[in-house]
Scaffold this motif. Structure first.
Motif, PDB file in Angstrom:
ATOM      1  N   MET A  24       0.848  -1.186   0.000  1.00 12.13           N
ATOM      2  CA  MET A  24       0.000   0.000   0.000  1.00 12.13           C
ATOM      3  C   MET A  24       0.892   1.248   0.000  1.00 12.13           C
ATOM      4  O   MET A  24       1.873   1.325   0.729  1.00 12.13           O
ATOM      5  N   LYS A  25       0.535   2.218  -0.832  1.00 14.05           N
ATOM      6  CA  LYS A  25       1.225   3.510  -0.868  1.00 14.05           C
ATOM      7  C   LYS A  25       0.355   4.538  -0.168  1.00 14.05           C
ATOM      8  O   LYS A  25      -0.882   4.518  -0.270  1.00 14.05           O
ATOM      9  N   LYS A  26       1.015   5.456   0.547  1.00 17.63           N
ATOM     10  CA  LYS A  26       0.323   6.552   1.224  1.00 17.63           C
ATOM     11  C   LYS A  26       0.949   7.870   0.775  1.00 17.63           C
ATOM     12  O   LYS A  26       2.175   7.989   0.718  1.00 17.63           O
ATOM     13  N   LEU A  27       0.090   8.833   0.481  1.00 15.47           N
ATOM     14  CA  LEU A  27       0.530  10.152   0.028  1.00 15.47           C
ATOM     15  C   LEU A  27      -0.126  11.220   0.893  1.00 15.47           C
ATOM     16  O   LEU A  27      -1.347  11.337   0.933  1.00 15.47           O
ATOM     17  N   LEU A  28       0.697  11.981   1.588  1.00 16.31           N
ATOM     18  CA  LEU A  28       0.224  13.092   2.407  1.00 16.31           C
ATOM     19  C   LEU A  28       0.411  14.371   1.592  1.00 16.31           C
ATOM     20  O   LEU A  28       1.532  14.744   1.261  1.00 16.31           O
ATOM     21  N   ILE A  29      -0.681  15.009   1.252  1.00 14.43           N
ATOM     22  CA  ILE A  29      -0.629  16.238   0.466  1.00 14.43           C
ATOM     23  C   ILE A  29      -0.889  17.414   1.397  1.00 14.43           C
ATOM     24  O   ILE A  29      -1.895  17.443   2.116  1.00 14.43           O
ATOM     25  N   ILE A  30       0.045  18.366   1.381  1.00 14.27           N
ATOM     26  CA  ILE A  30      -0.028  19.533   2.272  1.00 14.27           C
ATOM     27  C   ILE A  30       0.003  20.812   1.439  1.00 14.27           C
ATOM     28  O   ILE A  30       0.952  21.046   0.683  1.00 14.27           O
ATOM     29  N   ARG A  31      -1.024  21.618   1.582  1.00  6.93           N
ATOM     30  CA  ARG A  31      -0.985  22.937   0.950  1.00  6.93           C
ATOM     31  C   ARG A  31      -0.205  23.868   1.876  1.00  6.93           C
ATOM     32  O   ARG A  31      -0.343  23.809   3.108  1.00  6.93           O
ATOM     33  N   HIS A  32       0.613  24.726   1.298  1.00  9.48           N
ATOM     34  CA  HIS A  32       1.410  25.651   2.101  1.00  9.48           C
ATOM     35  C   HIS A  32       0.530  26.467   3.040  1.00  9.48           C
ATOM     36  O   HIS A  32      -0.653  26.687   2.781  1.00  9.48           O
ATOM     37  N   ALA A  33       1.130  26.930   4.118  1.00  9.73           N
ATOM     38  CA  ALA A  33       0.433  27.751   5.106  1.00  9.73           C
ATOM     39  C   ALA A  33       0.225  29.177   4.572  1.00  9.73           C
ATOM     40  O   ALA A  33       0.739  29.537   3.508  1.00  9.73           O
ATOM     41  N   LYS A  34      -0.510  29.983   5.322  1.00  4.73           N
ATOM     42  CA  LYS A  34      -0.831  31.359   4.911  1.00  4.73           C
ATOM     43  C   LYS A  34       0.436  32.171   4.662  1.00  4.73           C
ATOM     44  O   LYS A  34       1.337  32.193   5.490  1.00  4.73           O
ATOM     45  N   ALA A  35       0.441  32.830   3.522  1.00  2.15           N
ATOM     46  CA  ALA A  35       1.604  33.623   3.123  1.00  2.15           C
ATOM     47  C   ALA A  35       1.228  35.088   2.969  1.00  2.15           C
ATOM     48  O   ALA A  35       0.062  35.442   2.794  1.00  2.15           O
ATOM     49  N   SER A  36       2.242  35.925   3.013  1.00  2.00           N
ATOM     50  CA  SER A  36       2.069  37.353   2.835  1.00  2.00           C
ATOM     51  C   SER A  36       1.590  37.666   1.423  1.00  2.00           C
ATOM     52  O   SER A  36       1.991  37.019   0.460  1.00  2.00           O
TER      53      SER A  36
END
Length: 157
Positions: free
Chosen positions: A1-13
């Protein structure tokens, strides 16, 4: 089984003094990234490898998470910045099979599109949101439309 954690960047200026690629995280974005890292640790969601866009806001988000989780050196993929759904799929399909659990830090709309494509479930990631996708395969190249499912999701408070 493959697992992929997708993270959108945090709040930016959104300060006009910065080019889009060089926008730093806001203080609230740094706090959200730290909280995400703690939540991942608490949940035992520790990827073997993390790849990120080199754009400052995604890179900083990834660095905060990687440092907190004591992950090995980040992998930078230039093409994650402004990547389309098809470009992201191509990257995912080329992840080294030695890793069963990979994290990817990047940007919208591409990340939301790829989650929707891979799972068949509509997804719109807010800043610093994360989704864990699982796939019933042992090779990254077998991942395509509707082959995954979201097994964990987190948005900042």
């Amino acid at each position: 089984m493959k697992k992929l954690l997708i993270i959108r960047h945090a709040k930016a200026s959104h300060d006009s003094d910065y080019e889009d690629f060089d926008r730093p995280l806001k203080k609230s974005g740094i706090k959200d990234a730290e909280q995400l890292a703690k939540k991942l640790e608490t949940e035992g969601l520790i990827p073997q490898k993390m790849f990120t866009s080199p754009a400052l806001r995604a890179k900083t988000t990834a660095e905060i998470v990687a440092k907190h989780l004591d992950l090995p050196e980040l992998g930078f993929i230039d093409e994650v910045y402004e990547a389309s759904e098809s470009a992201l799929l191509k990257m995912i399909n080329q992840f080294p099979n030695q890793y069963d659990f990979v994290a990817l830090s990047g940007h919208n709309p591409g990340l939301s599109y790829i989650i929707t494509y891979l799972t068949g479930d509509y997804c719109n990631l807010d800043t610093c949101a994360a989704a864990l996708l699982i796939f019933d395969t042992d090779i990254w190249n077998a991942i395509s439309a509707d082959t995954g499912k979201i097994s964990w999701f987190n948005e900042p408070n």
